[in-house]
Design a protein around this motif. Structure first.
Motif, PDB file in Angstrom:
ATOM      1  N   LYS A 192       0.847  -1.183   0.000  1.00 28.80           N
ATOM      2  CA  LYS A 192       0.000   0.000   0.000  1.00 28.80           C
ATOM      3  C   LYS A 192       0.888   1.240   0.000  1.00 28.80           C
ATOM      4  O   LYS A 192       1.816   1.330   0.815  1.00 28.80           O
ATOM      5  N   PRO A 193       0.654   2.191  -0.908  1.00 32.64           N
ATOM      6  CA  PRO A 193       1.469   3.411  -0.901  1.00 32.64           C
ATOM      7  C   PRO A 193       1.458   4.068   0.472  1.00 32.64           C
ATOM      8  O   PRO A 193       0.405   4.195   1.101  1.00 32.64           O
ATOM      9  N   ASN A 194       2.633   4.460   0.947  1.00 34.56           N
ATOM     10  CA  ASN A 194       2.722   5.036   2.298  1.00 34.56           C
ATOM     11  C   ASN A 194       3.596   6.287   2.313  1.00 34.56           C
ATOM     12  O   ASN A 194       4.639   6.311   2.984  1.00 34.56           O
ATOM     13  N   PRO A 195       3.188   7.334   1.583  1.00 34.53           N
ATOM     14  CA  PRO A 195       3.972   8.569   1.639  1.00 34.53           C
ATOM     15  C   PRO A 195       4.013   9.119   3.058  1.00 34.53           C
ATOM     16  O   PRO A 195       3.083   8.916   3.850  1.00 34.53           O
ATOM     17  N   PHE A 196       5.107   9.833   3.380  1.00 30.31           N
ATOM     18  CA  PHE A 196       5.156  10.545   4.657  1.00 30.31           C
ATOM     19  C   PHE A 196       4.108  11.668   4.617  1.00 30.31           C
ATOM     20  O   PHE A 196       3.818  12.208   3.543  1.00 30.31           O
ATOM     21  N   PRO A 197       3.547  12.048   5.768  1.00 34.65           N
ATOM     22  CA  PRO A 197       2.607  13.191   5.798  1.00 34.65           C
ATOM     23  C   PRO A 197       3.377  14.508   5.708  1.00 34.65           C
ATOM     24  O   PRO A 197       3.326  15.357   6.603  1.00 34.65           O
ATOM     25  N   LYS A 198       4.118  14.631   4.626  1.00 35.72           N
ATOM     26  CA  LYS A 198       4.952  15.803   4.362  1.00 35.72           C
ATOM     27  C   LYS A 198       4.746  16.210   2.911  1.00 35.72           C
ATOM     28  O   LYS A 198       4.031  15.541   2.163  1.00 35.72           O
ATOM     29  N   SER A 199       5.395  17.289   2.508  1.00 38.16           N
ATOM     30  CA  SER A 199       5.309  17.714   1.121  1.00 38.16           C
ATOM     31  C   SER A 199       5.952  16.672   0.202  1.00 38.16           C
ATOM     32  O   SER A 199       6.749  15.840   0.643  1.00 38.16           O
ATOM     33  N   ILE A 200       5.586  16.738  -1.085  1.00 36.90           N
ATOM     34  CA  ILE A 200       6.201  15.855  -2.076  1.00 36.90           C
ATOM     35  C   ILE A 200       7.721  16.024  -2.024  1.00 36.90           C
ATOM     36  O   ILE A 200       8.465  15.044  -2.022  1.00 36.90           O
ATOM     37  N   TYR A 201       8.173  17.267  -1.965  1.00 34.15           N
ATOM     38  CA  TYR A 201       9.614  17.559  -1.914  1.00 34.15           C
ATOM     39  C   TYR A 201      10.257  16.885  -0.708  1.00 34.15           C
ATOM     40  O   TYR A 201      11.289  16.216  -0.823  1.00 34.15           O
ATOM     41  N   GLU A 202       9.624  17.049   0.469  1.00 31.90           N
ATOM     42  CA  GLU A 202      10.213  16.511   1.703  1.00 31.90           C
ATOM     43  C   GLU A 202      10.151  14.994   1.762  1.00 31.90           C
ATOM     44  O   GLU A 202      10.976  14.359   2.417  1.00 31.90           O
ATOM     45  N   ASP A 235      17.671  20.094  -4.519  1.00 33.52           N
ATOM     46  CA  ASP A 235      16.673  20.307  -5.581  1.00 33.52           C
ATOM     47  C   ASP A 235      16.926  19.345  -6.742  1.00 33.52           C
ATOM     48  O   ASP A 235      15.990  18.776  -7.304  1.00 33.52           O
ATOM     49  N   GLU A 236      18.192  19.177  -7.073  1.00 29.00           N
ATOM     50  CA  GLU A 236      18.569  18.294  -8.178  1.00 29.00           C
ATOM     51  C   GLU A 236      18.240  16.839  -7.846  1.00 29.00           C
ATOM     52  O   GLU A 236      17.718  16.103  -8.690  1.00 29.00           O
ATOM     53  N   LEU A 237      18.536  16.432  -6.607  1.00 24.61           N
ATOM     54  CA  LEU A 237      18.260  15.055  -6.187  1.00 24.61           C
ATOM     55  C   LEU A 237      16.761  14.767  -6.242  1.00 24.61           C
ATOM     56  O   LEU A 237      16.347  13.704  -6.710  1.00 24.61           O
ATOM     57  N   VAL A 238      15.953  15.723  -5.768  1.00 26.49           N
ATOM     58  CA  VAL A 238      14.507  15.540  -5.775  1.00 26.49           C
ATOM     59  C   VAL A 238      14.009  15.368  -7.215  1.00 26.49           C
ATOM     60  O   VAL A 238      13.239  14.445  -7.517  1.00 26.49           O
ATOM     61  N   GLU A 239      14.479  16.220  -8.115  1.00 23.98           N
ATOM     62  CA  GLU A 239      14.038  16.121  -9.507  1.00 23.98           C
ATOM     63  C   GLU A 239      14.488  14.807 -10.145  1.00 23.98           C
ATOM     64  O   GLU A 239      13.688  14.119 -10.800  1.00 23.98           O
ATOM     65  N   ILE A 240      15.744  14.441  -9.957  1.00 19.26           N
ATOM     66  CA  ILE A 240      16.257  13.202 -10.556  1.00 19.26           C
ATOM     67  C   ILE A 240      15.482  11.987 -10.040  1.00 19.26           C
ATOM     68  O   ILE A 240      15.104  11.096 -10.809  1.00 19.26           O
ATOM     69  N   SER A 241      15.229  11.954  -8.731  1.00 21.15           N
ATOM     70  CA  SER A 241      14.519  10.819  -8.138  1.00 21.15           C
ATOM     71  C   SER A 241      13.094  10.714  -8.676  1.00 21.15           C
ATOM     72  O   SER A 241      12.619   9.618  -9.015  1.00 21.15           O
ATOM     73  N   LEU A 242      12.412  11.852  -8.772  1.00 15.59           N
ATOM     74  CA  LEU A 242      11.043  11.854  -9.286  1.00 15.59           C
ATOM     75  C   LEU A 242      11.008  11.518 -10.773  1.00 15.59           C
ATOM     76  O   LEU A 242      10.085  10.842 -11.243  1.00 15.59           O
ATOM     77  N   PHE A 247      13.794  14.040   2.834  1.00 14.70           N
ATOM     78  CA  PHE A 247      13.922  13.646   4.238  1.00 14.70           C
ATOM     79  C   PHE A 247      14.914  12.497   4.428  1.00 14.70           C
ATOM     80  O   PHE A 247      15.856  12.596   5.210  1.00 14.70           O
ATOM     81  N   GLY A 248      14.695  11.412   3.693  1.00 17.12           N
ATOM     82  CA  GLY A 248      15.579  10.258   3.844  1.00 17.12           C
ATOM     83  C   GLY A 248      17.006  10.567   3.437  1.00 17.12           C
ATOM     84  O   GLY A 248      17.968  10.131   4.078  1.00 17.12           O
ATOM     85  N   ALA A 249      17.147  11.318   2.323  1.00 16.94           N
ATOM     86  CA  ALA A 249      18.490  11.682   1.854  1.00 16.94           C
ATOM     87  C   ALA A 249      19.211  12.513   2.907  1.00 16.94           C
ATOM     88  O   ALA A 249      20.400  12.319   3.176  1.00 16.94           O
ATOM     89  N   ARG A 250      18.475  13.427   3.525  1.00 14.67           N
ATOM     90  CA  ARG A 250      19.075  14.329   4.526  1.00 14.67           C
ATOM     91  C   ARG A 250      19.560  13.550   5.741  1.00 14.67           C
ATOM     92  O   ARG A 250      20.689  13.751   6.205  1.00 14.67           O
ATOM     93  N   ILE A 251      18.722  12.625   6.248  1.00 10.91           N
ATOM     94  CA  ILE A 251      19.141  11.901   7.456  1.00 10.91           C
ATOM     95  C   ILE A 251      20.244  10.886   7.153  1.00 10.91           C
ATOM     96  O   ILE A 251      20.920  10.421   8.054  1.00 10.91           O
ATOM     97  N   ASN A 252      20.427  10.582   5.844  1.00 14.46           N
ATOM     98  CA  ASN A 252      21.535   9.718   5.454  1.00 14.46           C
ATOM     99  C   ASN A 252      22.782  10.499   5.089  1.00 14.46           C
ATOM    100  O   ASN A 252      23.742   9.945   4.550  1.00 14.46           O
ATOM    101  N   GLY A 253      22.766  11.817   5.391  1.00 15.32           N
ATOM    102  CA  GLY A 253      23.980  12.615   5.242  1.00 15.32           C
ATOM    103  C   GLY A 253      24.230  13.195   3.870  1.00 15.32           C
ATOM    104  O   GLY A 253      25.354  13.593   3.552  1.00 15.32           O
ATOM    105  N   PHE A 254      23.185  13.270   3.010  1.00 14.29           N
ATOM    106  CA  PHE A 254      23.375  13.823   1.669  1.00 14.29           C
ATOM    107  C   PHE A 254      23.793  15.287   1.750  1.00 14.29           C
ATOM    108  O   PHE A 254      23.179  16.089   2.438  1.00 14.29           O
ATOM    109  N   LYS A 255      24.864  15.659   1.038  1.00 19.63           N
ATOM    110  CA  LYS A 255      25.417  17.017   1.100  1.00 19.63           C
ATOM    111  C   LYS A 255      25.343  17.741  -0.245  1.00 19.63           C
ATOM    112  O   LYS A 255      25.822  18.859  -0.378  1.00 19.63           O
ATOM    113  N   GLY A 256      24.768  17.085  -1.252  1.00 20.69           N
ATOM    114  CA  GLY A 256      24.744  17.658  -2.592  1.00 20.69           C
ATOM    115  C   GLY A 256      23.585  18.621  -2.794  1.00 20.69           C
ATOM    116  O   GLY A 256      22.999  19.150  -1.844  1.00 20.69           O
ATOM    117  N   ASN A 257      23.234  18.850  -4.048  1.00 25.57           N
ATOM    118  CA  ASN A 257      22.158  19.751  -4.426  1.00 25.57           C
ATOM    119  C   ASN A 257      20.824  19.028  -4.247  1.00 25.57           C
ATOM    120  O   ASN A 257      20.479  18.131  -5.004  1.00 25.57           O
TER     121      ASN A 257
END
Length: 264
Positions: A98-108, A124-131, A112-122
């Motif tokens: 069952k789809p289980n998005p976080f109760p956050k914005s599409i961006y977040e 905005d770029e990561l969000v676009e590439i992933s989507l 969110f996961g990238a940030r807590i895993n220590g992502f230091k890059g761009n």
């Protein structure tokens, strides 16, 4: 008899998984090839999802869970005391039924996961590439600050795939990812799976035989038997081969009867 796979990314060596005294699935030998889609099929209660969840240690969250044998990732025992389950789940991501998005914005949802895993890059770029990789960018690029819960079911599932991709796993596990979706959304998710295998290894549990044929390179058929003295049926890996062989030239009578719809 299982096919010989050179340099598998995940291997099960005589794996038996139990909950308390009940063996849910036993004696599994299985090699998962890199950059392929492997489908797990079989009747309910045969251990498909149980084996899938042992690949990223999700079963650890069940107190009565016990595993015998070895689950290897790049030759390393995933259940070694030296292995951090959190790191396992970063490198082997999961998309649920069952789809289980976080109760956050599409961006977040992506950031969110990238940030807590220590992502230091761009970011905005990561969000676009992933989507984009999850084939949902065009549908949500103008509403990235809206809640992920505002999307349709199919879009939510692709958002969850994008969220899994964002932390750069090597393997993506999918447990019946289309069972709650309409046919058009299912097709989009299947197209996404085809595109993703260029960069990721994918293992999918599905009850849809046509879906297994459409998306997978390899298919593992699990079955279950009554065992005297057991609390119920015990699952086992009945046959594993290239998908075209499983569906066109199965070696086992049970496999043939299952893929042709005679039971299950």
């Amino acid at each position: 008899m299982t096919p010989s796979i050179a340099d598998p990314i995940i291997s099960c060596a005589n794996v038996t998984i139990s909950y308390g005294t009940f063996a849910a699935v036993r004696n599994v030998f299985l090699d998962i090839p890199k950059h392929k889609v492997t489908a797990f099929i079989g009747p309910s209660g045969c251990g498909k999802s149980t084996v899938l969840r042992c690949f990223n240690r999700m079963n650890d969250l069940i107190e009565s869970f016990r595993l015998k044998g070895n689950v290897l990732f790049h030759g390393q025992d995933l259940y070694s005391p030296r292995v951090d389950p959190v790191e396992v789940r970063r490198r082997i991501g999961m998309v649920f039924q069952k789809p289980n998005p976080f109760p956050k914005s599409i961006y977040e949802n992506i950031a969110f996961g990238a940030r807590i895993n220590g992502f230091k890059g761009n970011m905005d770029e990561l969000v676009e590439i992933s989507l984009r990789r999850a084939a949902v960018w065009d549908e949500c690029k103008d509403k990235l600050q809206e809640s992920g819960l505002s999307l349709s079911g199919g879009q939510q599932q692709r958002l969850c795939i994008a969220r899994a991709i964002a932390v750069e796993p090597e393997v993506i596990l999918m447990d019946e990812p289309c069972s709650a979706l309409d046919p058009i959304s299912t097709l989009k998710v299947e197209e996404t799976i085809h595109a993703l295998k260029k960069n990721f290894t994918i293992v999918i549990v599905t009850h849809n035989m046509q879906q297994a044929v459409r998306v997978s390179d390899m298919t593992a058929f699990y079955n279950a038997v009554e065992v005297e003295g057991s609390d119920g049926k015990v699952g086992y890996l009945a046959e594993y081969n290239e998908t075209k062989e499983i569906f066109n030239n199965p070696k086992s009578k049970d496999t043939k009867e299952y893929v042709t719809g005679r039971f299950g």
